[in-house]
Design a protein around this motif. Structure first.
Motif, PDB file in Angstrom:
ATOM      1  N   LEU A 176       0.831  -1.212   0.000  1.00 43.04           N
ATOM      2  CA  LEU A 176       0.000   0.000   0.000  1.00 43.04           C
ATOM      3  C   LEU A 176       0.860   1.254   0.000  1.00 43.04           C
ATOM      4  N   THR A 177       1.975   1.219   0.740  1.00 45.01           N
ATOM      5  CA  THR A 177       2.897   2.359   0.729  1.00 45.01           C
ATOM      6  C   THR A 177       3.453   2.585  -0.664  1.00 45.01           C
ATOM      7  N   ALA A 178       3.864   1.506  -1.328  1.00 41.24           N
ATOM      8  CA  ALA A 178       4.412   1.635  -2.677  1.00 41.24           C
ATOM      9  C   ALA A 178       3.385   2.225  -3.638  1.00 41.24           C
ATOM     10  N   LEU A 179       2.150   1.808  -3.507  1.00 46.11           N
ATOM     11  CA  LEU A 179       1.098   2.344  -4.362  1.00 46.11           C
ATOM     12  C   LEU A 179       0.808   3.812  -4.063  1.00 46.11           C
ATOM     13  N   SER A 180       0.837   4.163  -2.781  1.00 43.76           N
ATOM     14  CA  SER A 180       0.484   5.535  -2.407  1.00 43.76           C
ATOM     15  C   SER A 180       1.568   6.522  -2.795  1.00 43.76           C
ATOM     16  N   VAL A 181       2.833   6.179  -2.562  1.00 50.58           N
ATOM     17  CA  VAL A 181       3.902   7.131  -2.880  1.00 50.58           C
ATOM     18  C   VAL A 181       4.042   7.302  -4.388  1.00 50.58           C
ATOM     19  N   ARG A 182       3.578   6.321  -5.141  1.00 48.11           N
ATOM     20  CA  ARG A 182       3.588   6.441  -6.594  1.00 48.11           C
ATOM     21  C   ARG A 182       2.427   7.301  -7.094  1.00 48.11           C
ATOM     22  N   GLY A 183       1.493   7.594  -6.205  1.00 47.69           N
ATOM     23  CA  GLY A 183       0.361   8.425  -6.580  1.00 47.69           C
ATOM     24  C   GLY A 183      -0.809   7.659  -7.141  1.00 47.69           C
ATOM     25  N   ASP A 184      -0.847   6.328  -6.931  1.00 47.67           N
ATOM     26  CA  ASP A 184      -1.954   5.521  -7.442  1.00 47.67           C
ATOM     27  C   ASP A 184      -3.129   5.467  -6.467  1.00 47.67           C
ATOM     28  N   ILE A 185      -2.829   5.472  -5.176  1.00 45.13           N
ATOM     29  CA  ILE A 185      -3.882   5.481  -4.166  1.00 45.13           C
ATOM     30  C   ILE A 185      -3.580   6.584  -3.164  1.00 45.13           C
ATOM     31  N   VAL A 186      -4.579   6.938  -2.366  1.00 46.19           N
ATOM     32  CA  VAL A 186      -4.450   8.055  -1.445  1.00 46.19           C
ATOM     33  C   VAL A 186      -5.139   7.716  -0.135  1.00 46.19           C
ATOM     34  N   ARG A 187      -4.657   8.319   0.946  1.00 43.86           N
ATOM     35  CA  ARG A 187      -5.302   8.150   2.246  1.00 43.86           C
ATOM     36  C   ARG A 187      -6.591   8.955   2.264  1.00 43.86           C
ATOM     37  N   GLY A 188      -7.711   8.248   2.316  1.00 42.21           N
ATOM     38  CA  GLY A 188      -9.015   8.890   2.348  1.00 42.21           C
ATOM     39  C   GLY A 188      -9.515   9.054   3.765  1.00 42.21           C
ATOM     40  N   PRO A 189     -10.800   8.887   4.013  1.00 45.61           N
ATOM     41  CA  PRO A 189     -11.366   9.109   5.351  1.00 45.61           C
ATOM     42  C   PRO A 189     -10.632   8.317   6.426  1.00 45.61           C
ATOM     43  N   ASN A 190     -10.477   8.944   7.584  1.00 43.45           N
ATOM     44  CA  ASN A 190      -9.763   8.323   8.698  1.00 43.45           C
ATOM     45  C   ASN A 190     -10.755   7.668   9.645  1.00 43.45           C
ATOM     46  N   ASP A 191     -10.568   6.375   9.896  1.00 50.90           N
ATOM     47  CA  ASP A 191     -11.466   5.655  10.799  1.00 50.90           C
ATOM     48  C   ASP A 191     -11.112   5.863  12.266  1.00 50.90           C
ATOM     49  N   GLY A 192      -9.972   6.475  12.551  1.00 47.27           N
ATOM     50  CA  GLY A 192      -9.571   6.728  13.923  1.00 47.27           C
ATOM     51  C   GLY A 192      -9.865   8.153  14.334  1.00 47.27           C
ATOM     52  N   SER A 193      -9.517   8.484  15.578  1.00 47.39           N
ATOM     53  CA  SER A 193      -9.623   9.871  16.033  1.00 47.39           C
ATOM     54  C   SER A 193      -8.505  10.683  15.390  1.00 47.39           C
ATOM     55  N   TRP A 194      -8.456  11.962  15.696  1.00 50.92           N
ATOM     56  CA  TRP A 194      -7.441  12.805  15.066  1.00 50.92           C
ATOM     57  C   TRP A 194      -6.036  12.496  15.546  1.00 50.92           C
ATOM     58  N   THR A 195      -5.907  11.761  16.646  1.00 54.47           N
ATOM     59  CA  THR A 195      -4.581  11.389  17.139  1.00 54.47           C
ATOM     60  C   THR A 195      -4.161   9.991  16.675  1.00 54.47           C
ATOM     61  N   VAL A 196      -4.987   9.345  15.866  1.00 52.33           N
ATOM     62  CA  VAL A 196      -4.734   7.975  15.407  1.00 52.33           C
ATOM     63  C   VAL A 196      -4.896   7.927  13.887  1.00 52.33           C
ATOM     64  N   SER A 197      -4.017   7.220  13.212  1.00 51.37           N
ATOM     65  CA  SER A 197      -4.097   7.098  11.762  1.00 51.37           C
ATOM     66  C   SER A 197      -4.633   5.727  11.380  1.00 51.37           C
ATOM     67  N   ARG A 198      -5.879   5.694  10.882  1.00 47.60           N
ATOM     68  CA  ARG A 198      -6.479   4.470  10.358  1.00 47.60           C
ATOM     69  C   ARG A 198      -7.194   4.817   9.052  1.00 47.60           C
ATOM     70  N   PRO A 199      -6.422   5.105   8.021  1.00 43.74           N
ATOM     71  CA  PRO A 199      -7.041   5.605   6.789  1.00 43.74           C
ATOM     72  C   PRO A 199      -7.763   4.525   6.006  1.00 43.74           C
ATOM     73  N   GLN A 200      -8.801   4.937   5.312  1.00 42.66           N
ATOM     74  CA  GLN A 200      -9.364   4.145   4.236  1.00 42.66           C
ATOM     75  C   GLN A 200      -8.652   4.575   2.957  1.00 42.66           C
ATOM     76  N   TRP A 201      -8.268   3.598   2.155  1.00 44.09           N
ATOM     77  CA  TRP A 201      -7.533   3.890   0.937  1.00 44.09           C
ATOM     78  C   TRP A 201      -8.497   4.055  -0.231  1.00 44.09           C
ATOM     79  N   ALA A 202      -8.178   5.000  -1.112  1.00 44.06           N
ATOM     80  CA  ALA A 202      -9.020   5.267  -2.278  1.00 44.06           C
ATOM     81  C   ALA A 202      -8.133   5.447  -3.505  1.00 44.06           C
ATOM     82  N   PRO A 203      -8.646   5.157  -4.680  1.00 44.88           N
ATOM     83  CA  PRO A 203      -7.869   5.435  -5.889  1.00 44.88           C
ATOM     84  C   PRO A 203      -7.649   6.944  -6.027  1.00 44.88           C
ATOM     85  N   MET A 204      -6.436   7.344  -6.322  1.00 46.17           N
ATOM     86  CA  MET A 204      -6.159   8.767  -6.488  1.00 46.17           C
ATOM     87  C   MET A 204      -7.036   9.374  -7.573  1.00 46.17           C
TER      88      MET A 204
END
Length: 386
Positions: A176-204
């Motif tokens: 997922l990191t490889a896909l995101s840094v390439r710009g293919d996917i992006v961190r969308g809505p966060n399922d956690g609080s603002w102090t926690v990172s639990r992103p839903q992934w979406a196509p860029m």
């Protein structure tokens, strides 16, 4: 040769990083300083609280997930940033593509070493295609649900066989990191609080309308120009370090910009050719900045604003913890007591007025947090308490 004193550099920092001159919006800050650190999920929120009057959590959430003027993206120094969506073409070409190539190379090698495949490139391409197909059909999806749904994401790798700190780790997050840094996917809505990172992934392509691609040379020139506007004067080492690139890359950017060499009290520095005016003195100010704040982490050469406090406010890996600032220099750190109140922990005598101003900021931050505890991902010795 134009000379810049430490006092003048501190006055520039105050205004250009919105620490004694308020910013208009989250996008205003992120755009002017190129990006806000987001490796620690709480950092961009606290960085904006320090700079945007009346900032509330919903202001950044709206920019990230509703208007999508801002986006989280892996870029310079393999660090996660909050950047303006409009700036992504330059950031992708000027920084992320370099990180993406390194991530792919290491992931392919590790998959082959783990015996998952004979052809690591084909393995990664197959897994990437499966992720993009699933997201295109089902929409934003968490990493956990992707791993459950896609057998192509199975597999583990031990980075240090036989070592105590080794152990089998899943490769799915790295795909997922490889896909995101390439710009293919992006961190969308966060399922956690603002102090926690639990992103839903979406196509860029579904999340944003990307601008036209730019050449690496154009991206380099534009990014360094904007960075120098906010952080200059700076040394070539500062530029190399901040962008996570080579000295040759940094020097070529300075040539292309026709940057002017200046004197930083005995050290060569550089500014843009139209940015040589004398900086007026800044009014007294103070700030409480979070761990990994863009200002704390802004330069490789930090003595001019850090003094002798490095071992107290940075960890051994060079990550800055929460800091207390007065008039352009770090004077201490901050943390929370057992009741969640903000404590300022000073390393020097700042005088009565500044001490009172810092305490006011501490009280304001306590009220703003409203009982939420913030645990810095990279705490410094002083932020953890004496």
């Amino acid at each position: 040769m134009r000379s810049f004193t430490v006092a003048e550099r501190r006055a520039r920092l105050a205004r250009r990083h919105f620490l004694n001159a308020p910013a208009q919006s989250p996008a205003h800050v992120a755009g002017d300083v190129v990006g806000l650190h987001a490796t620690d999920p709480a950092t961009p929120y606290l960085s904006l609280w320090a700079r945007v009057p009346g900032f509330v959590l919903a202001d950044l959430d709206a920019e990230l997930y509703e208007t999508r003027n801002l986006v989280k993206h892996l870029a310079m120094r393999r660090t996660l940033w909050v950047v303006r969506a409009a700036d992504l073409p330059h950031i992708q070409s000027g920084a992320s593509d370099r990180v993406a190539a390194n991530e792919r190379r290491k992931l392919v090698a590790d998959a082959q070493k783990a015996g998952l495949c004979g052809d690591g490139d084909a393995w990664l391409d197959t897994a990437s295609k499966a992720v993009l197909s699933h997201l295109g059909e089902h929409g934003p999806t968490s990493a956990k649900d992707l791993r459950t749904a896609l057998p192509e994401l199975a597999g583990h790798h031990d980075p240090a066989p036989g070592k105590r700190w080794g152990g089998e780790t899943p490769l799915a997050p790295r795909i997922l990191t490889a896909l995101s840094v390439r710009g293919d996917i992006v961190r969308g809505p966060n399922d956690g609080s603002w102090t926690v990172s639990r992103p839903q992934w979406a196509p860029m392509s579904d999340w944003l309308t990307m601008g036209d691609t730019v050449s690496p040379e154009e991206a380099r020139t534009e990014l360094v120009r904007r960075w120098l506007r906010a952080f200059g004067p700076a040394t070539v080492t500062d530029i190399k370090w901040w962008f996570g690139n080579t000295l040759t890359w940094a020097r070529q950017a300075l040539v292309d910009l026709e940057a002017v060499e200046v004197d930083l009290e005995g050290t060569p520095g550089f500014v843009l050719p139209d940015d040589l005016e004398v900086e007026p003195d800044a009014e007294p100010w103070c700030a409480l900045l979070p761990g990994l704040d863009v200002t704390t982490m802004g330069w490789f050469d930090r003595d001019w604003y850090l003094g002798g406090h490095r071992s107290q406010v940075f960890d051994t890996n060079g990550n800055g913890g929460p800091t207390a600032w007065c008039d352009g220099r770090i004077v201490g750190a901050w943390g929370q007591d057992a009741d969640g109140r903000i404590e300022v922990r000073l390393l020097e005598d700042v005088g009565r007025a500044a001490h009172k101003a810092l305490q006011k900021r501490a009280d304001d931050l306590t009220d703003w947090l409203d009982g939420v505890r913030v645990s810095p991902r990279f705490p410094s010795p002083l932020s953890k308490g004496r």
